[in-house]
Design an enzyme around this catalytic site. Sequence first.
Site, PDB file in Angstrom:
ATOM      1  N   ARG A  22       0.694  -1.241   0.045  1.00 39.95           N
ATOM      2  CA  ARG A  22      -0.124  -0.173  -0.087  1.00 39.95           C
ATOM      3  C   ARG A  22       0.921   1.226  -0.034  1.00 39.95           C
ATOM      4  O   ARG A  22       0.459   2.227  -0.641  1.00 39.95           O
ATOM      5  CB  ARG A  22      -0.937  -0.244   1.068  1.00 39.95           C
ATOM      6  CG  ARG A  22      -2.076   1.265   1.030  1.00 39.95           C
ATOM      7  CD  ARG A  22      -3.317   0.998   2.218  1.00 39.95           C
ATOM      8  NE  ARG A  22      -4.027   0.155   1.669  1.00 39.95           N
ATOM      9  CZ  ARG A  22      -5.272   0.619   0.904  1.00 39.95           C
ATOM     10  NH1 ARG A  22      -5.340   1.973   0.896  1.00 39.95           N
ATOM     11  NH2 ARG A  22      -6.086  -0.323   0.398  1.00 39.95           N
ATOM     12  N   GLU A  56      -9.645   5.855   7.005  1.00 37.91           N
ATOM     13  CA  GLU A  56      -8.266   6.189   6.977  1.00 37.91           C
ATOM     14  C   GLU A  56      -8.144   7.437   6.427  1.00 37.91           C
ATOM     15  O   GLU A  56      -7.030   8.041   6.986  1.00 37.91           O
ATOM     16  CB  GLU A  56      -7.585   4.952   6.266  1.00 37.91           C
ATOM     17  CG  GLU A  56      -7.852   3.570   6.987  1.00 37.91           C
ATOM     18  CD  GLU A  56      -7.256   2.472   6.186  1.00 37.91           C
ATOM     19  OE1 GLU A  56      -6.327   2.082   6.638  1.00 37.91           O
ATOM     20  OE2 GLU A  56      -8.003   2.150   5.322  1.00 37.91           O
TER      21      GLU A  56
END
Lengths: 183, 829
Positions: free
Chosen positions: B319, B731
């Site tokens: 990521r 997030e």
Amino acid sequence: MTRITVNVDGTKYSDEVEPRTLLVQYLRESLGKTGTVIGCDTSNCGACTVHLDGTSVKSCNMLAVQADGHEVTTIEGLAKNGELHPLQTAFHECHALQCGYCTPGMIMQSCDLLKNNPDPSEQEIREGLEGNLCRCTGYQNIVKAVQQAARQGKESGQQSGQGDADGNPVDLNEAEQTVGATS
Amino acid sequence: MSHLSERPANPVVGQEIPHESAALHVTGAALYTDDLVMRTRDVLHAHPVQVPHAHARVTALRTQPALAVPGVVRVLTAADVPGVNDAGVKHDEPLFPSEVMYFGHSVAWVLGETLEAARLGAAAVEVDVEPLPAIIDVKDAIAAESFQGAQPRVERGDIEAAFDAAAHVFSGEFEFAGQEHFYLETHCALALVDENGQVFVQSSTQHPSETQEIVAHVLGLASHEVTVQCLRMGGGFGGKEMQPHGLAAIAAIGSRLTGRPVRLRLSRTQDMTMTGKRHGFHSQWRVAFDADGRLQALDATLTADGGWSLDLSEPVLARALCHIDNAYWIPNARVNGRIARTNKTSQTAFRGFGGPQGMLVIEDILGRCAPLLGLDPASLRRRNFYGPGQTTPYGQPVRHSERLAAAWDAVTRTGDLDRRRAEIEAFNAEHPDTKRAIAITPVKFGISFNLTAFNQAGALVHVYKDGSVLINHGGTEMGQGLHTKMLQVAATSLGVPLSRVRLAPTRTDKVPNTSATAASSGADLNGGAVKNACEQITDRLRNVAAGRLGVHPSDVRFGADRGGIISAIGGTGELIPWDELVHQAYFQRVQLWAAGFYRTEGLHWDSATMHGSPFKYFAYGVAATEVEVDGFTGANRTRRVDIVHDVGDSLSPLIDIGQIEGGFVQGAGWLTLEDLRWDNSDSPTRGRLATQAASTYKLPSFSEMPEEFNVTLLEQAHEDGAVYGGKAVGEPPLMLAFSVREALRQAAAAFGPQGTSIDLASPATPEAVFWAVEEARAAASGQPDDGHVTASSNGDHGVVPVQPHGPARHPESERVVGRQAVEPAGVRP
């Protein structure tokens, strides 16, 4: 073991405790008052805040024997006759909580703050709650909730004239009421 | 069935409602895992035997002395593991290790009648060790080539040609710290066995299915013999995605061996010294710009500090590589990643999951290079935004990239940035020892688990004969408001008032094979499943109603006036109350419950080539932050923050704004306050985490609140690929806090001459800011400062980062260990 007698949330308890027992351990483990939680163990986070004779204390930072002969109010004893304290309503309505773990301590500390200063400025609210940590909300809504409760307290104090000398409408020193003992 | 994102008239989604458990939280009635202990008889308490060495071989473990301690019932060691001695899914994380891999690693657990007895028992256990050399710093790990796991690479375009043609080339390094989760509720598990030896574990876990799986493999049981329940968590933030499993397994072993309930709750210091944190990273980079400051190429090597075992380090790294572009079009890119093995806790998921780390690298590069390019940092960022039709370095089209500009312009306007910048210029000219600055930074964050398989979810919806509704879904509640949103989705889908719907705690025997509540995907995935289940039920009820109203089933409408009234287009105008229709359906023997399922469509990802379209969509946001820095101390305050954030059509605005505010503050904590310090001396306490309590680890408090904080949701932001048009919010807002860090950098630079490039440490604590100010002052006194950036020219290609040569994907990187055999399956993104 030492025998202590404590009035917790309006009920009188008499128990044998080890002198080393923390007040928060006594509340949770002996009395089952799990509304008061342990966050940091080092008296930094304030999640365990309760009132001792109407004044906020961090219950992880105090021994159960020090509460002997005193009155303790926890989050579970804050609502009176099924009616939520204005701070409880405000925290609910303002979304001043997420995981909820800091909420009991945050409300108990806010209560103490408003008792001493019924009409705090935003800055005074921030300073008054500085000893309580929240990892979720970013604090904005907590400040708003305290402001809302203060506003409401002022209004109802003015309307009913039932506030104390400081205009605080909420009487935290409940009448002693002996129900029974746990041991 | 209706389209996924389409809202009916009068939806309950979109309403501003408080958290579904708020009434319980404000009265202290809400139960967390450890509160259940007081309601359970004969509980044993578990305490770890932590070894005070960063790296050592265990040569002897004598448990007998512990058994002599009054109240000690049993000591658990590796010999007690009936199944696999592994707390993870990769066989690199022994539950009871024979080699101590970090300071405070537990090698045994003591069970006692009281926690105090267990603690004294643990202190009595004798552990002999042979100390081994320990690697603490990531740079030492790089020098020693101490790596673990896959070394993936994202690559696009022609790097060398781009550096050849570039007008400006810069090179540098940047190392930044991780972050402790500090969820207020520490890890906790309570395990019981039933009459047949089956195990029931209540755990503070974001991933009950994986807790179940690990408990099963440790105990040598099948998954159907283990049930895991999570009532709620007192915060998770990723810290309870992988870390709870081994702890739950310890409690479960203890319970199986003693027949008694076992409680394992970590103290704060145990939690901080034993469980993983956000990964710190080291990065080495070179970057090319054209004459106008447009990014031409990025060549970077990121090294994640993984700690002692892999845990989730590989997907975190993936990521990070997929977010190093943030909001910027980089036509040529080569980004390598690798994971250092160090003798520290095994670092793990933390809100953003590598995304913040990747994005921090590019934001740091832009912040340092802007002065060297002679550009205002805001202008440099804005001119590099993705445009229509452009794709990320890993090949995904950046849909809705125009929302970056929309949010940027909205913040510029509502934050009155132009006027305030002029004011700041005047202020700074008059104040030699205090400087202010505003920085504005964007966020683009990919939503979905990178690993396609995880993008599925289940739900179970019951409608009882009286018309009341009970829903279960696979997601867990950690304060983020997922349950609130799921109640809203169910009420909207069924067309009943919110008060008719109740939600039951997350349990693996209700909804199986769930993914972690992580990657911001909880509402998208579970909402899709809840909606699917509800629509199966309304489709059946539709036929019942059609018969009664004398209309075609497709003309039946649920939920008129949010009142649980069923009506029809055309027909007689008769209305049927929900409860009555349900009652009637029961007597017609119509099934009134349904299991729902959802899989995110349109995703594909090849983790060997790091290419594909792993994300359903991107969430966007922009923040502008103004800070004031004191030149004597580096102390600073955040004067004002303005945020415009894209949550699609918000499912629950009060919840979403709360997530944005909280995420921003947590991000600011990571970047400016929270300072993890490990002892890297050669003393006997080498490797010890020195900041192991809130007394030494500084968390954001009321004192650091922005003095003014304005958060608004981006308008006209419907997302047609997600349930009821909303977007994930867990997030992305964390990374809005880059604006705080960049504002501090700019304020520090203002102590020096125009064009000073500042190398700012991360976290940018007041001390770090002070040193940045000193850097700027040195530039003012005639020592030119380059922010430790090497500028190259005349076709010089800059300092080429180390090119790792490990395999892009390990055979084990995407396998989950089953009970008996290694089966192909998946790890998280």
